[in-house]
Design an enzyme around this catalytic site. Structure first.
Site, mmCIF file in Angstrom:
data_model
loop_
_atom_site.group_PDB
_atom_site.id
_atom_site.type_symbol
_atom_site.label_atom_id
_atom_site.label_comp_id
_atom_site.label_asym_id
_atom_site.label_seq_id
_atom_site.Cartn_x
_atom_site.Cartn_y
_atom_site.Cartn_z
ATOM 1 N N ASP A 131 0.861 -1.184 0.000
ATOM 2 C CA ASP A 131 0.000 0.000 0.000
ATOM 3 C C ASP A 131 0.897 1.233 0.000
ATOM 4 O O ASP A 131 2.127 1.103 -0.095
ATOM 5 C CB ASP A 131 -0.965 -0.016 1.209
ATOM 6 C CG ASP A 131 -2.330 0.579 0.848
ATOM 7 O OD1 ASP A 131 -2.358 1.748 0.427
ATOM 8 O OD2 ASP A 131 -3.347 -0.121 0.972
ATOM 9 N N GLU A 139 -9.799 2.637 -5.256
ATOM 10 C CA GLU A 139 -9.399 4.010 -4.954
ATOM 11 C C GLU A 139 -8.203 4.487 -5.778
ATOM 12 O O GLU A 139 -7.201 4.928 -5.212
ATOM 13 C CB GLU A 139 -9.082 4.117 -3.451
ATOM 14 C CG GLU A 139 -10.274 3.793 -2.590
ATOM 15 C CD GLU A 139 -9.999 3.892 -1.084
ATOM 16 O OE1 GLU A 139 -10.898 4.333 -0.362
ATOM 17 O OE2 GLU A 139 -8.895 3.524 -0.641
ATOM 18 N N HIS A 145 -2.877 3.172 -4.672
ATOM 19 C CA HIS A 145 -2.269 2.733 -3.404
ATOM 20 C C HIS A 145 -0.864 2.175 -3.634
ATOM 21 O O HIS A 145 -0.489 1.148 -3.051
ATOM 22 C CB HIS A 145 -3.152 1.675 -2.733
ATOM 23 C CG HIS A 145 -4.383 2.248 -2.084
ATOM 24 N ND1 HIS A 145 -4.337 3.080 -0.995
ATOM 25 C CD2 HIS A 145 -5.702 2.097 -2.385
ATOM 26 C CE1 HIS A 145 -5.571 3.429 -0.639
ATOM 27 N NE2 HIS A 145 -6.416 2.849 -1.476
HETATM 28 C C1 TNX Z 1 -10.896 1.927 2.198
HETATM 29 S S1 TNX Z 1 -11.619 -0.915 1.511
HETATM 30 C C2 TNX Z 1 -9.809 1.239 1.684
HETATM 31 C C3 TNX Z 1 -8.609 1.084 2.509
HETATM 32 C C4 TNX Z 1 -8.720 1.799 3.830
HETATM 33 C C5 TNX Z 1 -10.119 1.596 4.394
HETATM 34 C C6 TNX Z 1 -10.334 2.155 5.753
HETATM 35 C C7 TNX Z 1 -10.627 -0.559 0.407
HETATM 36 C C8 TNX Z 1 -10.615 -1.444 -0.725
HETATM 37 N N1 TNX Z 1 -9.850 0.536 0.513
HETATM 38 O O1 TNX Z 1 -7.490 1.513 1.780
HETATM 39 O O2 TNX Z 1 -7.758 1.303 4.684
HETATM 40 O O3 TNX Z 1 -11.042 2.174 3.510
HETATM 41 O O4 TNX Z 1 -11.546 1.653 6.307
#
Ligand code: TNX
Length: 550
Positions: free
Chosen positions: A190, A340, A261
């Site tokens: 990440d 994301e 990420h």
């Molecule tokens: C969203 S869930 C994210 C993570 C974060 C999390 C915190 C997901 C696929 N991505 O990168 O840690 O929210 O709850």
């Protein structure tokens, strides 16, 4: 008359005692007898074949470490009489989890359809044993027939936001085993740390596995702690974990995040970015420690714009990484992230815009889909399948992809309608980084998710047409660790919610009943004490659970 009353009382106690079967997750069928079997130093575990021997050792180790009782293990063949626990594989059927467990006064029989079934029978025995360390090891006479509802019963641990040592990763796997779950999703990369040794790209761990500080407290934080945070797993350690998990019938699914990420990888190899010359940006409201020039591993949480460039360099890099990942992890599934990924860099990159035109893609979402599909093709060509977070639906799903639905149930419903496999992991029910108490005094993230809420979760969404329901492989809880930096807090966030989830995934839907679970949960709390788990006591606080005060 008094004697009769006394006898009735004694019988009653015996019977009610015998009826207290408190296994979580609840077995499909339980018939309780009267009386019990006792494990003692004369007990022998009789195992038929290598798979059963694994389970025999697991049980013997458990009895020794928890109760200080040593039992013998013998391979069946020789006729064993006396106080025995007999393990056998009935059919050597690969696909099932079914087992039967019969406890009589003289012996215990576990018959599994396969090695996994036998192992699950052992987990049931463990929960039939006393919660008190010093009590004789009685097991009530019982007949259990049992099997899992869902094929995928997972738990995710994020080791990027905070690193956890191998010893704790093993413990996390032990938790999974105790609850008859079968998949450990290991979030290895990440923005805040790259945790897996890749021989061909040593800088990933030399540079990418450490950050120069971490924001203090809840985002945006009250300053920066100025401490180096880091660590990574060597390939030998990873092999050790995969083996440890396999001995517990648990598959390890590695996750290598892309295209977003990816700040830690970019810090190690800036050419992976669309803009290798630009220094890493961090949100202004967050405090930074150490150098700001060049590419850096992130020190705050969130989503960052600097993502993988969809260049041939990047694809070669990722394929090389995947080659090593596939050598380490025998899992059919490899998780490629996909969540994301901001599109800003791709929007302002002339290379990306040209690529969109050349490939006839619609926009940057099309480019994300192109990115994932290329990696999918590569992994498919090596006999593997991908899992991705539900954003991989945007711009078109890769042909064989399995979708992990995290932003609610919608992604899962859509993917199953498109006849793709789905793993449900919607935030509102199974994000164990959420708080479980209104009196929380440590930092958490996201919502308020109580054990009752987890227990009430149904992995097959109501809105999914019945003919598509079989695409739902199961569900998983995710433990993101932005605000979880030590083992004690991991345990606190997991329990008792993980116990509730295990029942959602294992037990027949018709068996699910909160009132019944609650009675067993009260005993489970005592078992947590036996196991030394640092569990949350939110359940006992009337503000979280008005019923507990009754
Ligand atoms: C969203 S869930 C994210 C993570 C974060 C999390 C915190 C997901 C696929 N991505 O990168 O840690 O929210 O709850």
């Amino acid at each position: 008359m008094r004697k009769i009353v006394l006898l009735v009382l004694v019988m009653n106690t015996l019977l009610t005692h015998a009826q207290e079967i408190n296994i979580i997750p609840k077995p499909v069928s339980v018939t309780v007898g009267v009386g019990s079997f006792t494990i003692n130093a004369n007990t022998k575990i009789v195992a038929k074949g290598t798979e059963c021997l694994k389970s025999a050792h697991f049980l013997a180790d458990y009895l020794r470490s928890v109760y200080g009782v040593s039992v013998g293990i013998v391979e069946s063949g020789s006729n064993q009489s006396g106080n025995t626990i007999n393990l056998s594989e009935a059919r050597k059927d690969e696909t099932h989890t079914r087992y039967s467990l019969t406890v009589s006064g003289k012996n215990v029989q576990i018959k599994g359809d396969n090695g996994a079934g036998v192992f699950y029978g052992i987990q049931s025995i463990i929960q039939l044993l006393p919660v008190d360390k010093s009590s004789p090891l009685f097991i009530p006479q019982v007949n259990i027939l049992d099997s899992a509802r869902f094929a995928y019963r997972g738990m995710m641990l994020d080791v990027s936001r905070h690193f956890f040592p191998i010893s704790f990763v093993k413990q996390f796997i032990d938790f999974i085993a105790l609850y008859k779950m079968n998949t450990f999703h290991w979030h290895l990369t990440d923005d805040q740390g790259w945790r897996i040794e890749i021989k061909k790209y040593p800088k990933l761990t030399e540079i990418g596995s450490h950050r120069n500080g971490t924001i203090i407290g809840r985002y945006p934080g009250k300053g920066n702690d100025g401490q180096t945070e880091g660590g990574f797993y060597t390939q030998d350690q990873i092999r050790e974990i995969v083996k440890y998990a396999a001995a517990r019938y648990i598959t390890v699914v590695p996750e290598i995040e892309m295209p977003g990420h990816s700040s830690a990888a970019i810090a190690a190899y800036p050419q992976l970015s669309c803009f290798p010359e630009e220094s890493t940006k961090h949100p202004e409201k967050t405090a930074w420690n150490g150098p700001t020039e060049g590419k850096q591993v992130q020190q705050a949480w969130g989503v960052f714009e600097d993502v993988y460039a969809p260049t041939e360099y990047t694809f070669h890099f990722l394929q090389d990484v995947m080659d090593e990942v596939m050598q380490l992890f025998p899992s059919k599934y490899i998780h490629v992230g996909g969540d994301e990924c901001p599109k800003e860099s791709w929007k302002r990159s002339a290379f990306c815009q040209q690529l969109i035109k050349d490939k006839g893609l619609k926009d940057e979402h099309g480019l994300q889909s192109y990115f994932i599909q290329r990696i999918e093709k590569y992994l498919n060509s090596k006999g593997r399948r991908i899992i991705g977070w539900d954003e991989i639906l945007e711009g078109g799903l890769a042909p064989n992809a399995t979708v992990m639905s995290w932003r609610g149930e919608e992604g899962g419903i859509e993917a199953a309608k498109q006849k793709h496999q789905v793993i449900m992991t919607p935030g509102a029910w199974v994000y164990f980084d959420h708080t479980q108490t209104k009196h929380e005094d440590s930092v958490t993230i996201g919502g308020y998710t109580t054990v009752q809420k987890v227990y009430g979760y149904e992995p097959v969404p109501k809105l999914l047409p019945e003919e598509n329901a079989h695409y739902v492989l199961g569900a998983q809880a995710n433990l993101w660790t932005e605000y979880i930096s030590n083992a004690a807090k991991v345990e606190y966030m997991l329990f008792p919610r993980m116990s509730a989830l295990s029942e959602v995934l294992w037990s027949a839907k018709s068996q699910r009943n909160w009132d019944d679970f609650e009675k067993r949960l009260l005993v489970q709390f005592k078992r947590y004490e036996l196991w030394n788990f640092n569990y949350s006591k939110a359940y006992f606080d009337p503000i979280n659970n008005p019923d507990s005060a009754k």
